[in-house]
Design a protein around this motif. Structure first.
Motif, mmCIF file in Angstrom:
data_model
loop_
_atom_site.group_PDB
_atom_site.id
_atom_site.type_symbol
_atom_site.label_atom_id
_atom_site.label_comp_id
_atom_site.label_asym_id
_atom_site.label_seq_id
_atom_site.Cartn_x
_atom_site.Cartn_y
_atom_site.Cartn_z
ATOM 1 N N GLY A 121 10.631 0.565 -3.673
ATOM 2 C CA GLY A 121 10.211 1.380 -2.547
ATOM 3 C C GLY A 121 10.139 0.616 -1.248
ATOM 4 O O GLY A 121 10.126 1.205 -0.166
ATOM 5 N N MET B 164 0.803 -1.222 0.000
ATOM 6 C CA MET B 164 0.000 0.000 0.000
ATOM 7 C C MET B 164 0.837 1.273 0.000
ATOM 8 O O MET B 164 0.575 2.201 -0.760
ATOM 9 C CB MET B 164 -0.899 -0.026 1.237
ATOM 10 C CG MET B 164 -1.935 1.050 1.298
ATOM 11 S SD MET B 164 -2.801 0.988 2.871
ATOM 12 C CE MET B 164 -3.851 -0.421 2.659
ATOM 13 N N ILE B 165 1.884 1.305 0.829
ATOM 14 C CA ILE B 165 2.590 2.571 0.996
ATOM 15 C C ILE B 165 3.545 2.883 -0.155
ATOM 16 O O ILE B 165 3.504 3.989 -0.690
ATOM 17 C CB ILE B 165 3.271 2.620 2.368
ATOM 18 C CG1 ILE B 165 2.154 2.690 3.400
ATOM 19 C CG2 ILE B 165 4.172 3.813 2.517
ATOM 20 C CD1 ILE B 165 2.414 1.906 4.609
ATOM 21 N N PRO B 166 4.382 1.923 -0.576
ATOM 22 C CA PRO B 166 5.187 2.230 -1.757
ATOM 23 C C PRO B 166 4.324 2.606 -2.965
ATOM 24 O O PRO B 166 4.703 3.493 -3.744
ATOM 25 C CB PRO B 166 5.956 0.934 -2.000
ATOM 26 C CG PRO B 166 6.080 0.336 -0.655
ATOM 27 C CD PRO B 166 4.798 0.655 0.031
ATOM 28 N N ASN B 167 3.158 1.970 -3.110
ATOM 29 C CA ASN B 167 2.268 2.352 -4.203
ATOM 30 C C ASN B 167 1.812 3.798 -4.054
ATOM 31 O O ASN B 167 1.769 4.554 -5.027
ATOM 32 C CB ASN B 167 1.022 1.447 -4.211
ATOM 33 C CG ASN B 167 1.331 0.071 -4.756
ATOM 34 O OD1 ASN B 167 2.442 -0.201 -5.195
ATOM 35 N ND2 ASN B 167 0.347 -0.801 -4.723
ATOM 36 N N TYR B 168 1.485 4.143 -2.833
ATOM 37 C CA TYR B 168 1.036 5.508 -2.549
ATOM 38 C C TYR B 168 2.142 6.509 -2.882
ATOM 39 O O TYR B 168 1.896 7.543 -3.515
ATOM 40 C CB TYR B 168 0.652 5.586 -1.079
ATOM 41 C CG TYR B 168 0.221 6.935 -0.593
ATOM 42 C CD1 TYR B 168 -1.095 7.350 -0.721
ATOM 43 C CD2 TYR B 168 1.140 7.787 0.013
ATOM 44 C CE1 TYR B 168 -1.494 8.580 -0.261
ATOM 45 C CE2 TYR B 168 0.750 9.021 0.473
ATOM 46 C CZ TYR B 168 -0.568 9.420 0.336
ATOM 47 O OH TYR B 168 -0.955 10.646 0.794
ATOM 48 N N PRO C 220 7.533 0.339 -7.129
ATOM 49 C CA PRO C 220 7.115 0.154 -5.731
ATOM 50 C C PRO C 220 7.869 -0.969 -5.016
ATOM 51 O O PRO C 220 8.064 -0.902 -3.804
ATOM 52 C CB PRO C 220 5.625 -0.196 -5.839
ATOM 53 C CG PRO C 220 5.195 0.402 -7.117
ATOM 54 C CD PRO C 220 6.371 0.286 -8.028
ATOM 55 N N LEU D 51 4.527 6.120 -4.974
ATOM 56 C CA LEU D 51 4.723 6.195 -6.416
ATOM 57 C C LEU D 51 3.712 7.162 -7.036
ATOM 58 O O LEU D 51 4.089 8.041 -7.824
ATOM 59 C CB LEU D 51 4.566 4.803 -7.040
ATOM 60 C CG LEU D 51 4.650 4.807 -8.559
ATOM 61 C CD1 LEU D 51 6.074 4.991 -9.009
ATOM 62 C CD2 LEU D 51 4.062 3.548 -9.146
ATOM 63 N N THR E 291 5.234 -0.014 5.586
ATOM 64 C CA THR E 291 5.868 -0.750 4.504
ATOM 65 C C THR E 291 6.422 -2.078 5.006
ATOM 66 O O THR E 291 6.302 -3.108 4.338
ATOM 67 C CB THR E 291 7.020 0.072 3.897
ATOM 68 O OG1 THR E 291 6.532 1.363 3.597
ATOM 69 C CG2 THR E 291 7.558 -0.579 2.656
ATOM 70 N N MET F 236 12.190 1.150 1.932
ATOM 71 C CA MET F 236 11.732 1.999 3.033
ATOM 72 C C MET F 236 11.542 1.232 4.331
ATOM 73 O O MET F 236 11.676 1.791 5.417
ATOM 74 C CB MET F 236 10.378 2.601 2.662
ATOM 75 C CG MET F 236 10.447 3.988 2.145
ATOM 76 S SD MET F 236 8.797 4.718 2.142
ATOM 77 C CE MET F 236 7.962 3.746 0.924
#
Lengths: 309, 328
Positions: free
Chosen positions: B60, A137-141, B57, A143, B298, B63
């Protein structure tokens, strides 16, 4: 065993099924009727309530038919401007998002269906990884934020619309419906892959395209999560977000309940409850109208999908 | 003009068989790549798209190992290793959330497993086609209701005030129950509403599997005097086993991935002790929080993802070993 004897045996058995078969058919019919009713009754009850007066609902006089028929609640619901804008927004997101997602699927699936493309295995792994791993959810957010499409309609149209599972279905459809012979013939006649894709592959894949269009449309239409994460402007909200804000708050928008006055017997809370039935029916209506047409394509799509496995 | 092109294509056609086939290793890689240039052109957009929206992502996810500060970016933030994971596993809610997630998924998987098969068998053996068709259409219908509408309908019908269920209960002398606010009722409401919504949809796969069974099995069994019960048990259930196994594998793999939408709508302050699951917890500590903790969210998401992949591979391996029916 010849078919003639088989038929005669069947015929002999058909008029008087054995005791246990008869019991099966009785139990089965009862079960099917029960299953149908249990699904249908809650929905019918909600529809009946939406047309009934608040008093009738409080006093529990509604069963499956409107009592003290009224359109008051529908008037109130349809007067609420966000319902209309939500509906239009959903229409936009569902159609544009579907168009985008299906183009992506076709562009990915066709080359992957060609055994003569070098590096096919590599690309397959590249796509398949997305079935197992995701950023979450957060990395998508982050992005969406970094791409600068946060709080824009684009975030609900183009973000995260690739489905590897669907691509595999389309790919196997291409493999099975486009015989190598057609391609060879086209190549010999000087048709390149690009032209072949647009003039032969896509028209031949119409059935699977229809299925994918519906899968995506229904999915986008019914979802609210992306809108909740990526938009904060109510003017951009799709229908599901608007419905959510009406159905799951203690206080309904005053704009909506203003036209209905609490009476001696019904408090404001009762009126909200009455309104919510109408909201549910209005919210479900587009899908239920589409359902008879959508149903058979969905079933077909699931068959295509399961055949693949 | 037409004649020329015709003769040209004829000549090409005559020559074609002598040309080395595309799949033969004799043609060099470069030649094959050049031949497929338009295919790569088509593939370009999806590859770029998937790279941006699926792979970036994944990057990402780093993180999770950092103390993420928006102003410093992912790379610039301080590396803290597994601290976020430690924090999650030692937090008081951790066990509760994991237990909720696993309990609700398992309950949902086990309780909803037999119904589609039973419904599919029932529809398959039903001889009266109006009943057959209407039951199939009706049971499939709720699948098209969105989570918002489903939960909205449930809360209306189960409401303490004026809900039809509580009207009924008070008529038979039971004091009204606040179903939606009762932590002990949460699982049951979640699972059984899911069954209400999904049985007709899931039955379709089984109906098509049943339709694919060679009728000669049934004919032979009928000649030998087998009853429908016996045929269901010895023929149908045996032959649709691969489908059943496949769906189970897919179900187990997503044990930690309870859909966010429905459960989030069903949550309220009264039932949080049983309704808080990984995905909603991630949302509440990060995006919804007043002081969002992106790294922590995350990390939990990554944990959920890794467990899901491990479970899928594990179950698939087991099922391959036992029955030879795996997904891959």
């Amino acid at each position: 065993m010849s078919t003639a004897t088989l038929k005669s045996v069947k015929k002999k058995n058909a008029p008087k099924p054995s005791g246990s078969d008869l019991s099966f058919h009785i139990i089965n019919t009862v079960m099917l009727v029960f299953a149908g009713l249990i699904v249908l009754l809650p929905m019918l009850y909600a529809v009946a309530c939406s047309f009934s007066s608040t008093e009738a609902i409080i006093q529990n006089r509604v069963i499956l038919w409107p009592v003290e028929f009224t359109l008051e609640s529908y008037k109130a619901v349809l007067d609420y401007s966000l319902i209309v804008s939500g509906f239009l927004n959903s229409l936009l997101y569902a159609s544009a998002g579907t168009l985008f997602a299906v183009c992506l699927l076709l562009l990915g699936a066709y080359p992957m269906s060609r055994p003569d493309m070098p590096g096919r295995k590599f690309f397959l792994v590249f796509f398949m990884v997305t079935m197992f791993f995701n950023g979450g959810m957060i990395p998508n957010y982050m992005l969406v934020n970094d791409l600068g499409i946060m709080n824009t309609r684009w975030s609900l149209i183009i973000a995260f619309s690739f489905s590897c599972y669907n691509m595999v279905i389309v790919k196997s459809y291409f493999s099975s419906s486009l015989p190598q012979g057609i391609l060879d013939a086209a190549h010999i006649d000087g048709c390149n892959d690009l032209r072949f894709f647009f003039t032969m592959a896509i028209p031949l894949a119409k059935p699977v395209i229809a299925v994918m269009v519906l899968f995506n449309m229904v999915g986008i239409w019914n979802s609210y999560m992306n809108a909740m994460l990526y938009t904060s402007d109510p003017a951009m909200y799709p229908l599901q977000m608007v419905l959510r804000d009406i159905l799951f708050v203690a206080q309904m928008p005053p704009e909506m309940s203003a036209s209905l006055d609490p009476s001696k017997t019904a408090s404001l809370t009762d009126i909200y409850q009455q309104l919510r039935y109408a909201v549910l029916v209005v919210g479900a209506l587009p899908m239920m109208v589409a359902y008879p047409f959508v149903q058979k394509f969905f079933i077909k799509g699931m068959m295509i999908g399961s055949l693949k496995e | 003009m037409a004649a020329i092109s015709q003769s040209l294509s004829k000549r090409k056609a005559r020559r074609a068989p002598q040309k080395p086939s595309k799949l033969q290793p004799s043609s060099s890689l470069w030649v094959r790549v050049k031949k497929a240039k338009y295919l790569y052109l088509l593939l370009l957009i999806p590859v770029v798209y998937v790279f941006i929206f699926n792979y970036v992502p994944m990057y990402g996810v780093i993180m999770a190992f950092k103390r993420f500060t928006p102003s410093l970016g992912i790379m610039g933030s301080e590396w803290i290793g597994l601290y976020n994971f430690q924090r999650f596993f030692s937090s008081p809610q951790c066990l509760n959330i994991l237990w909720n997630t696993i309990r609700i998924s398992l309950y949902s998987m086990i309780a909803s497993f037999p119904f589609p098969i039973i419904l599919a068998l029932g529809i398959n053996y039903c001889r009266w086609s109006p009943l057959k068709r209407s039951v199939q259409s009706i049971t499939f219908m709720p699948y098209f209701l969105s989570a918002v509408l489903l939960v909205g309908l449930m809360s209306q019908l189960l409401s303490v005030r004026n809900g039809v269920v509580n009207h009924f209960l008070s008529a038979i002398g039971v004091t009204p129950i606040d179903f939606m606010g009762n932590p002990r009722a949460f699982d049951h409401i979640y699972v059984w509403s899911g069954i209400w919504q999904g049985t007709g949809y899931s039955a379709i796969i089984y109906i098509s599997a049943l339709a694919g069974i060679d009728p000669t099995y049934h004919e032979a069994a009928m000649i030998d005097g087998a009853s429908i019960w016996q045929r269901i048990w010895r023929i149908d259930l045996v032959l649709i086993r691969p489908t059943i196994v496949l769906l189970l594998i897919l179900g187990v793999g997503s044990i930690l991935n309870i859909g966010f939408e429905k459960i989030y709508l069903m949550q309220n302050s009264l039932n949080m002790s049983t309704s808080s699951v990984i995905s909603t917890y991630v949302y509440s500590v990060s995006l919804k929080a007043s002081r969002p903790d992106y790294s922590f969210g995350t990390a939990i998401g990554l944990f959920q993802n890794l467990v899901g992949v491990t479970l899928t591979l594990l179950i698939n391996g087991i099922s391959n070993k036992i029955s030879g029916e795996g997904l891959f």
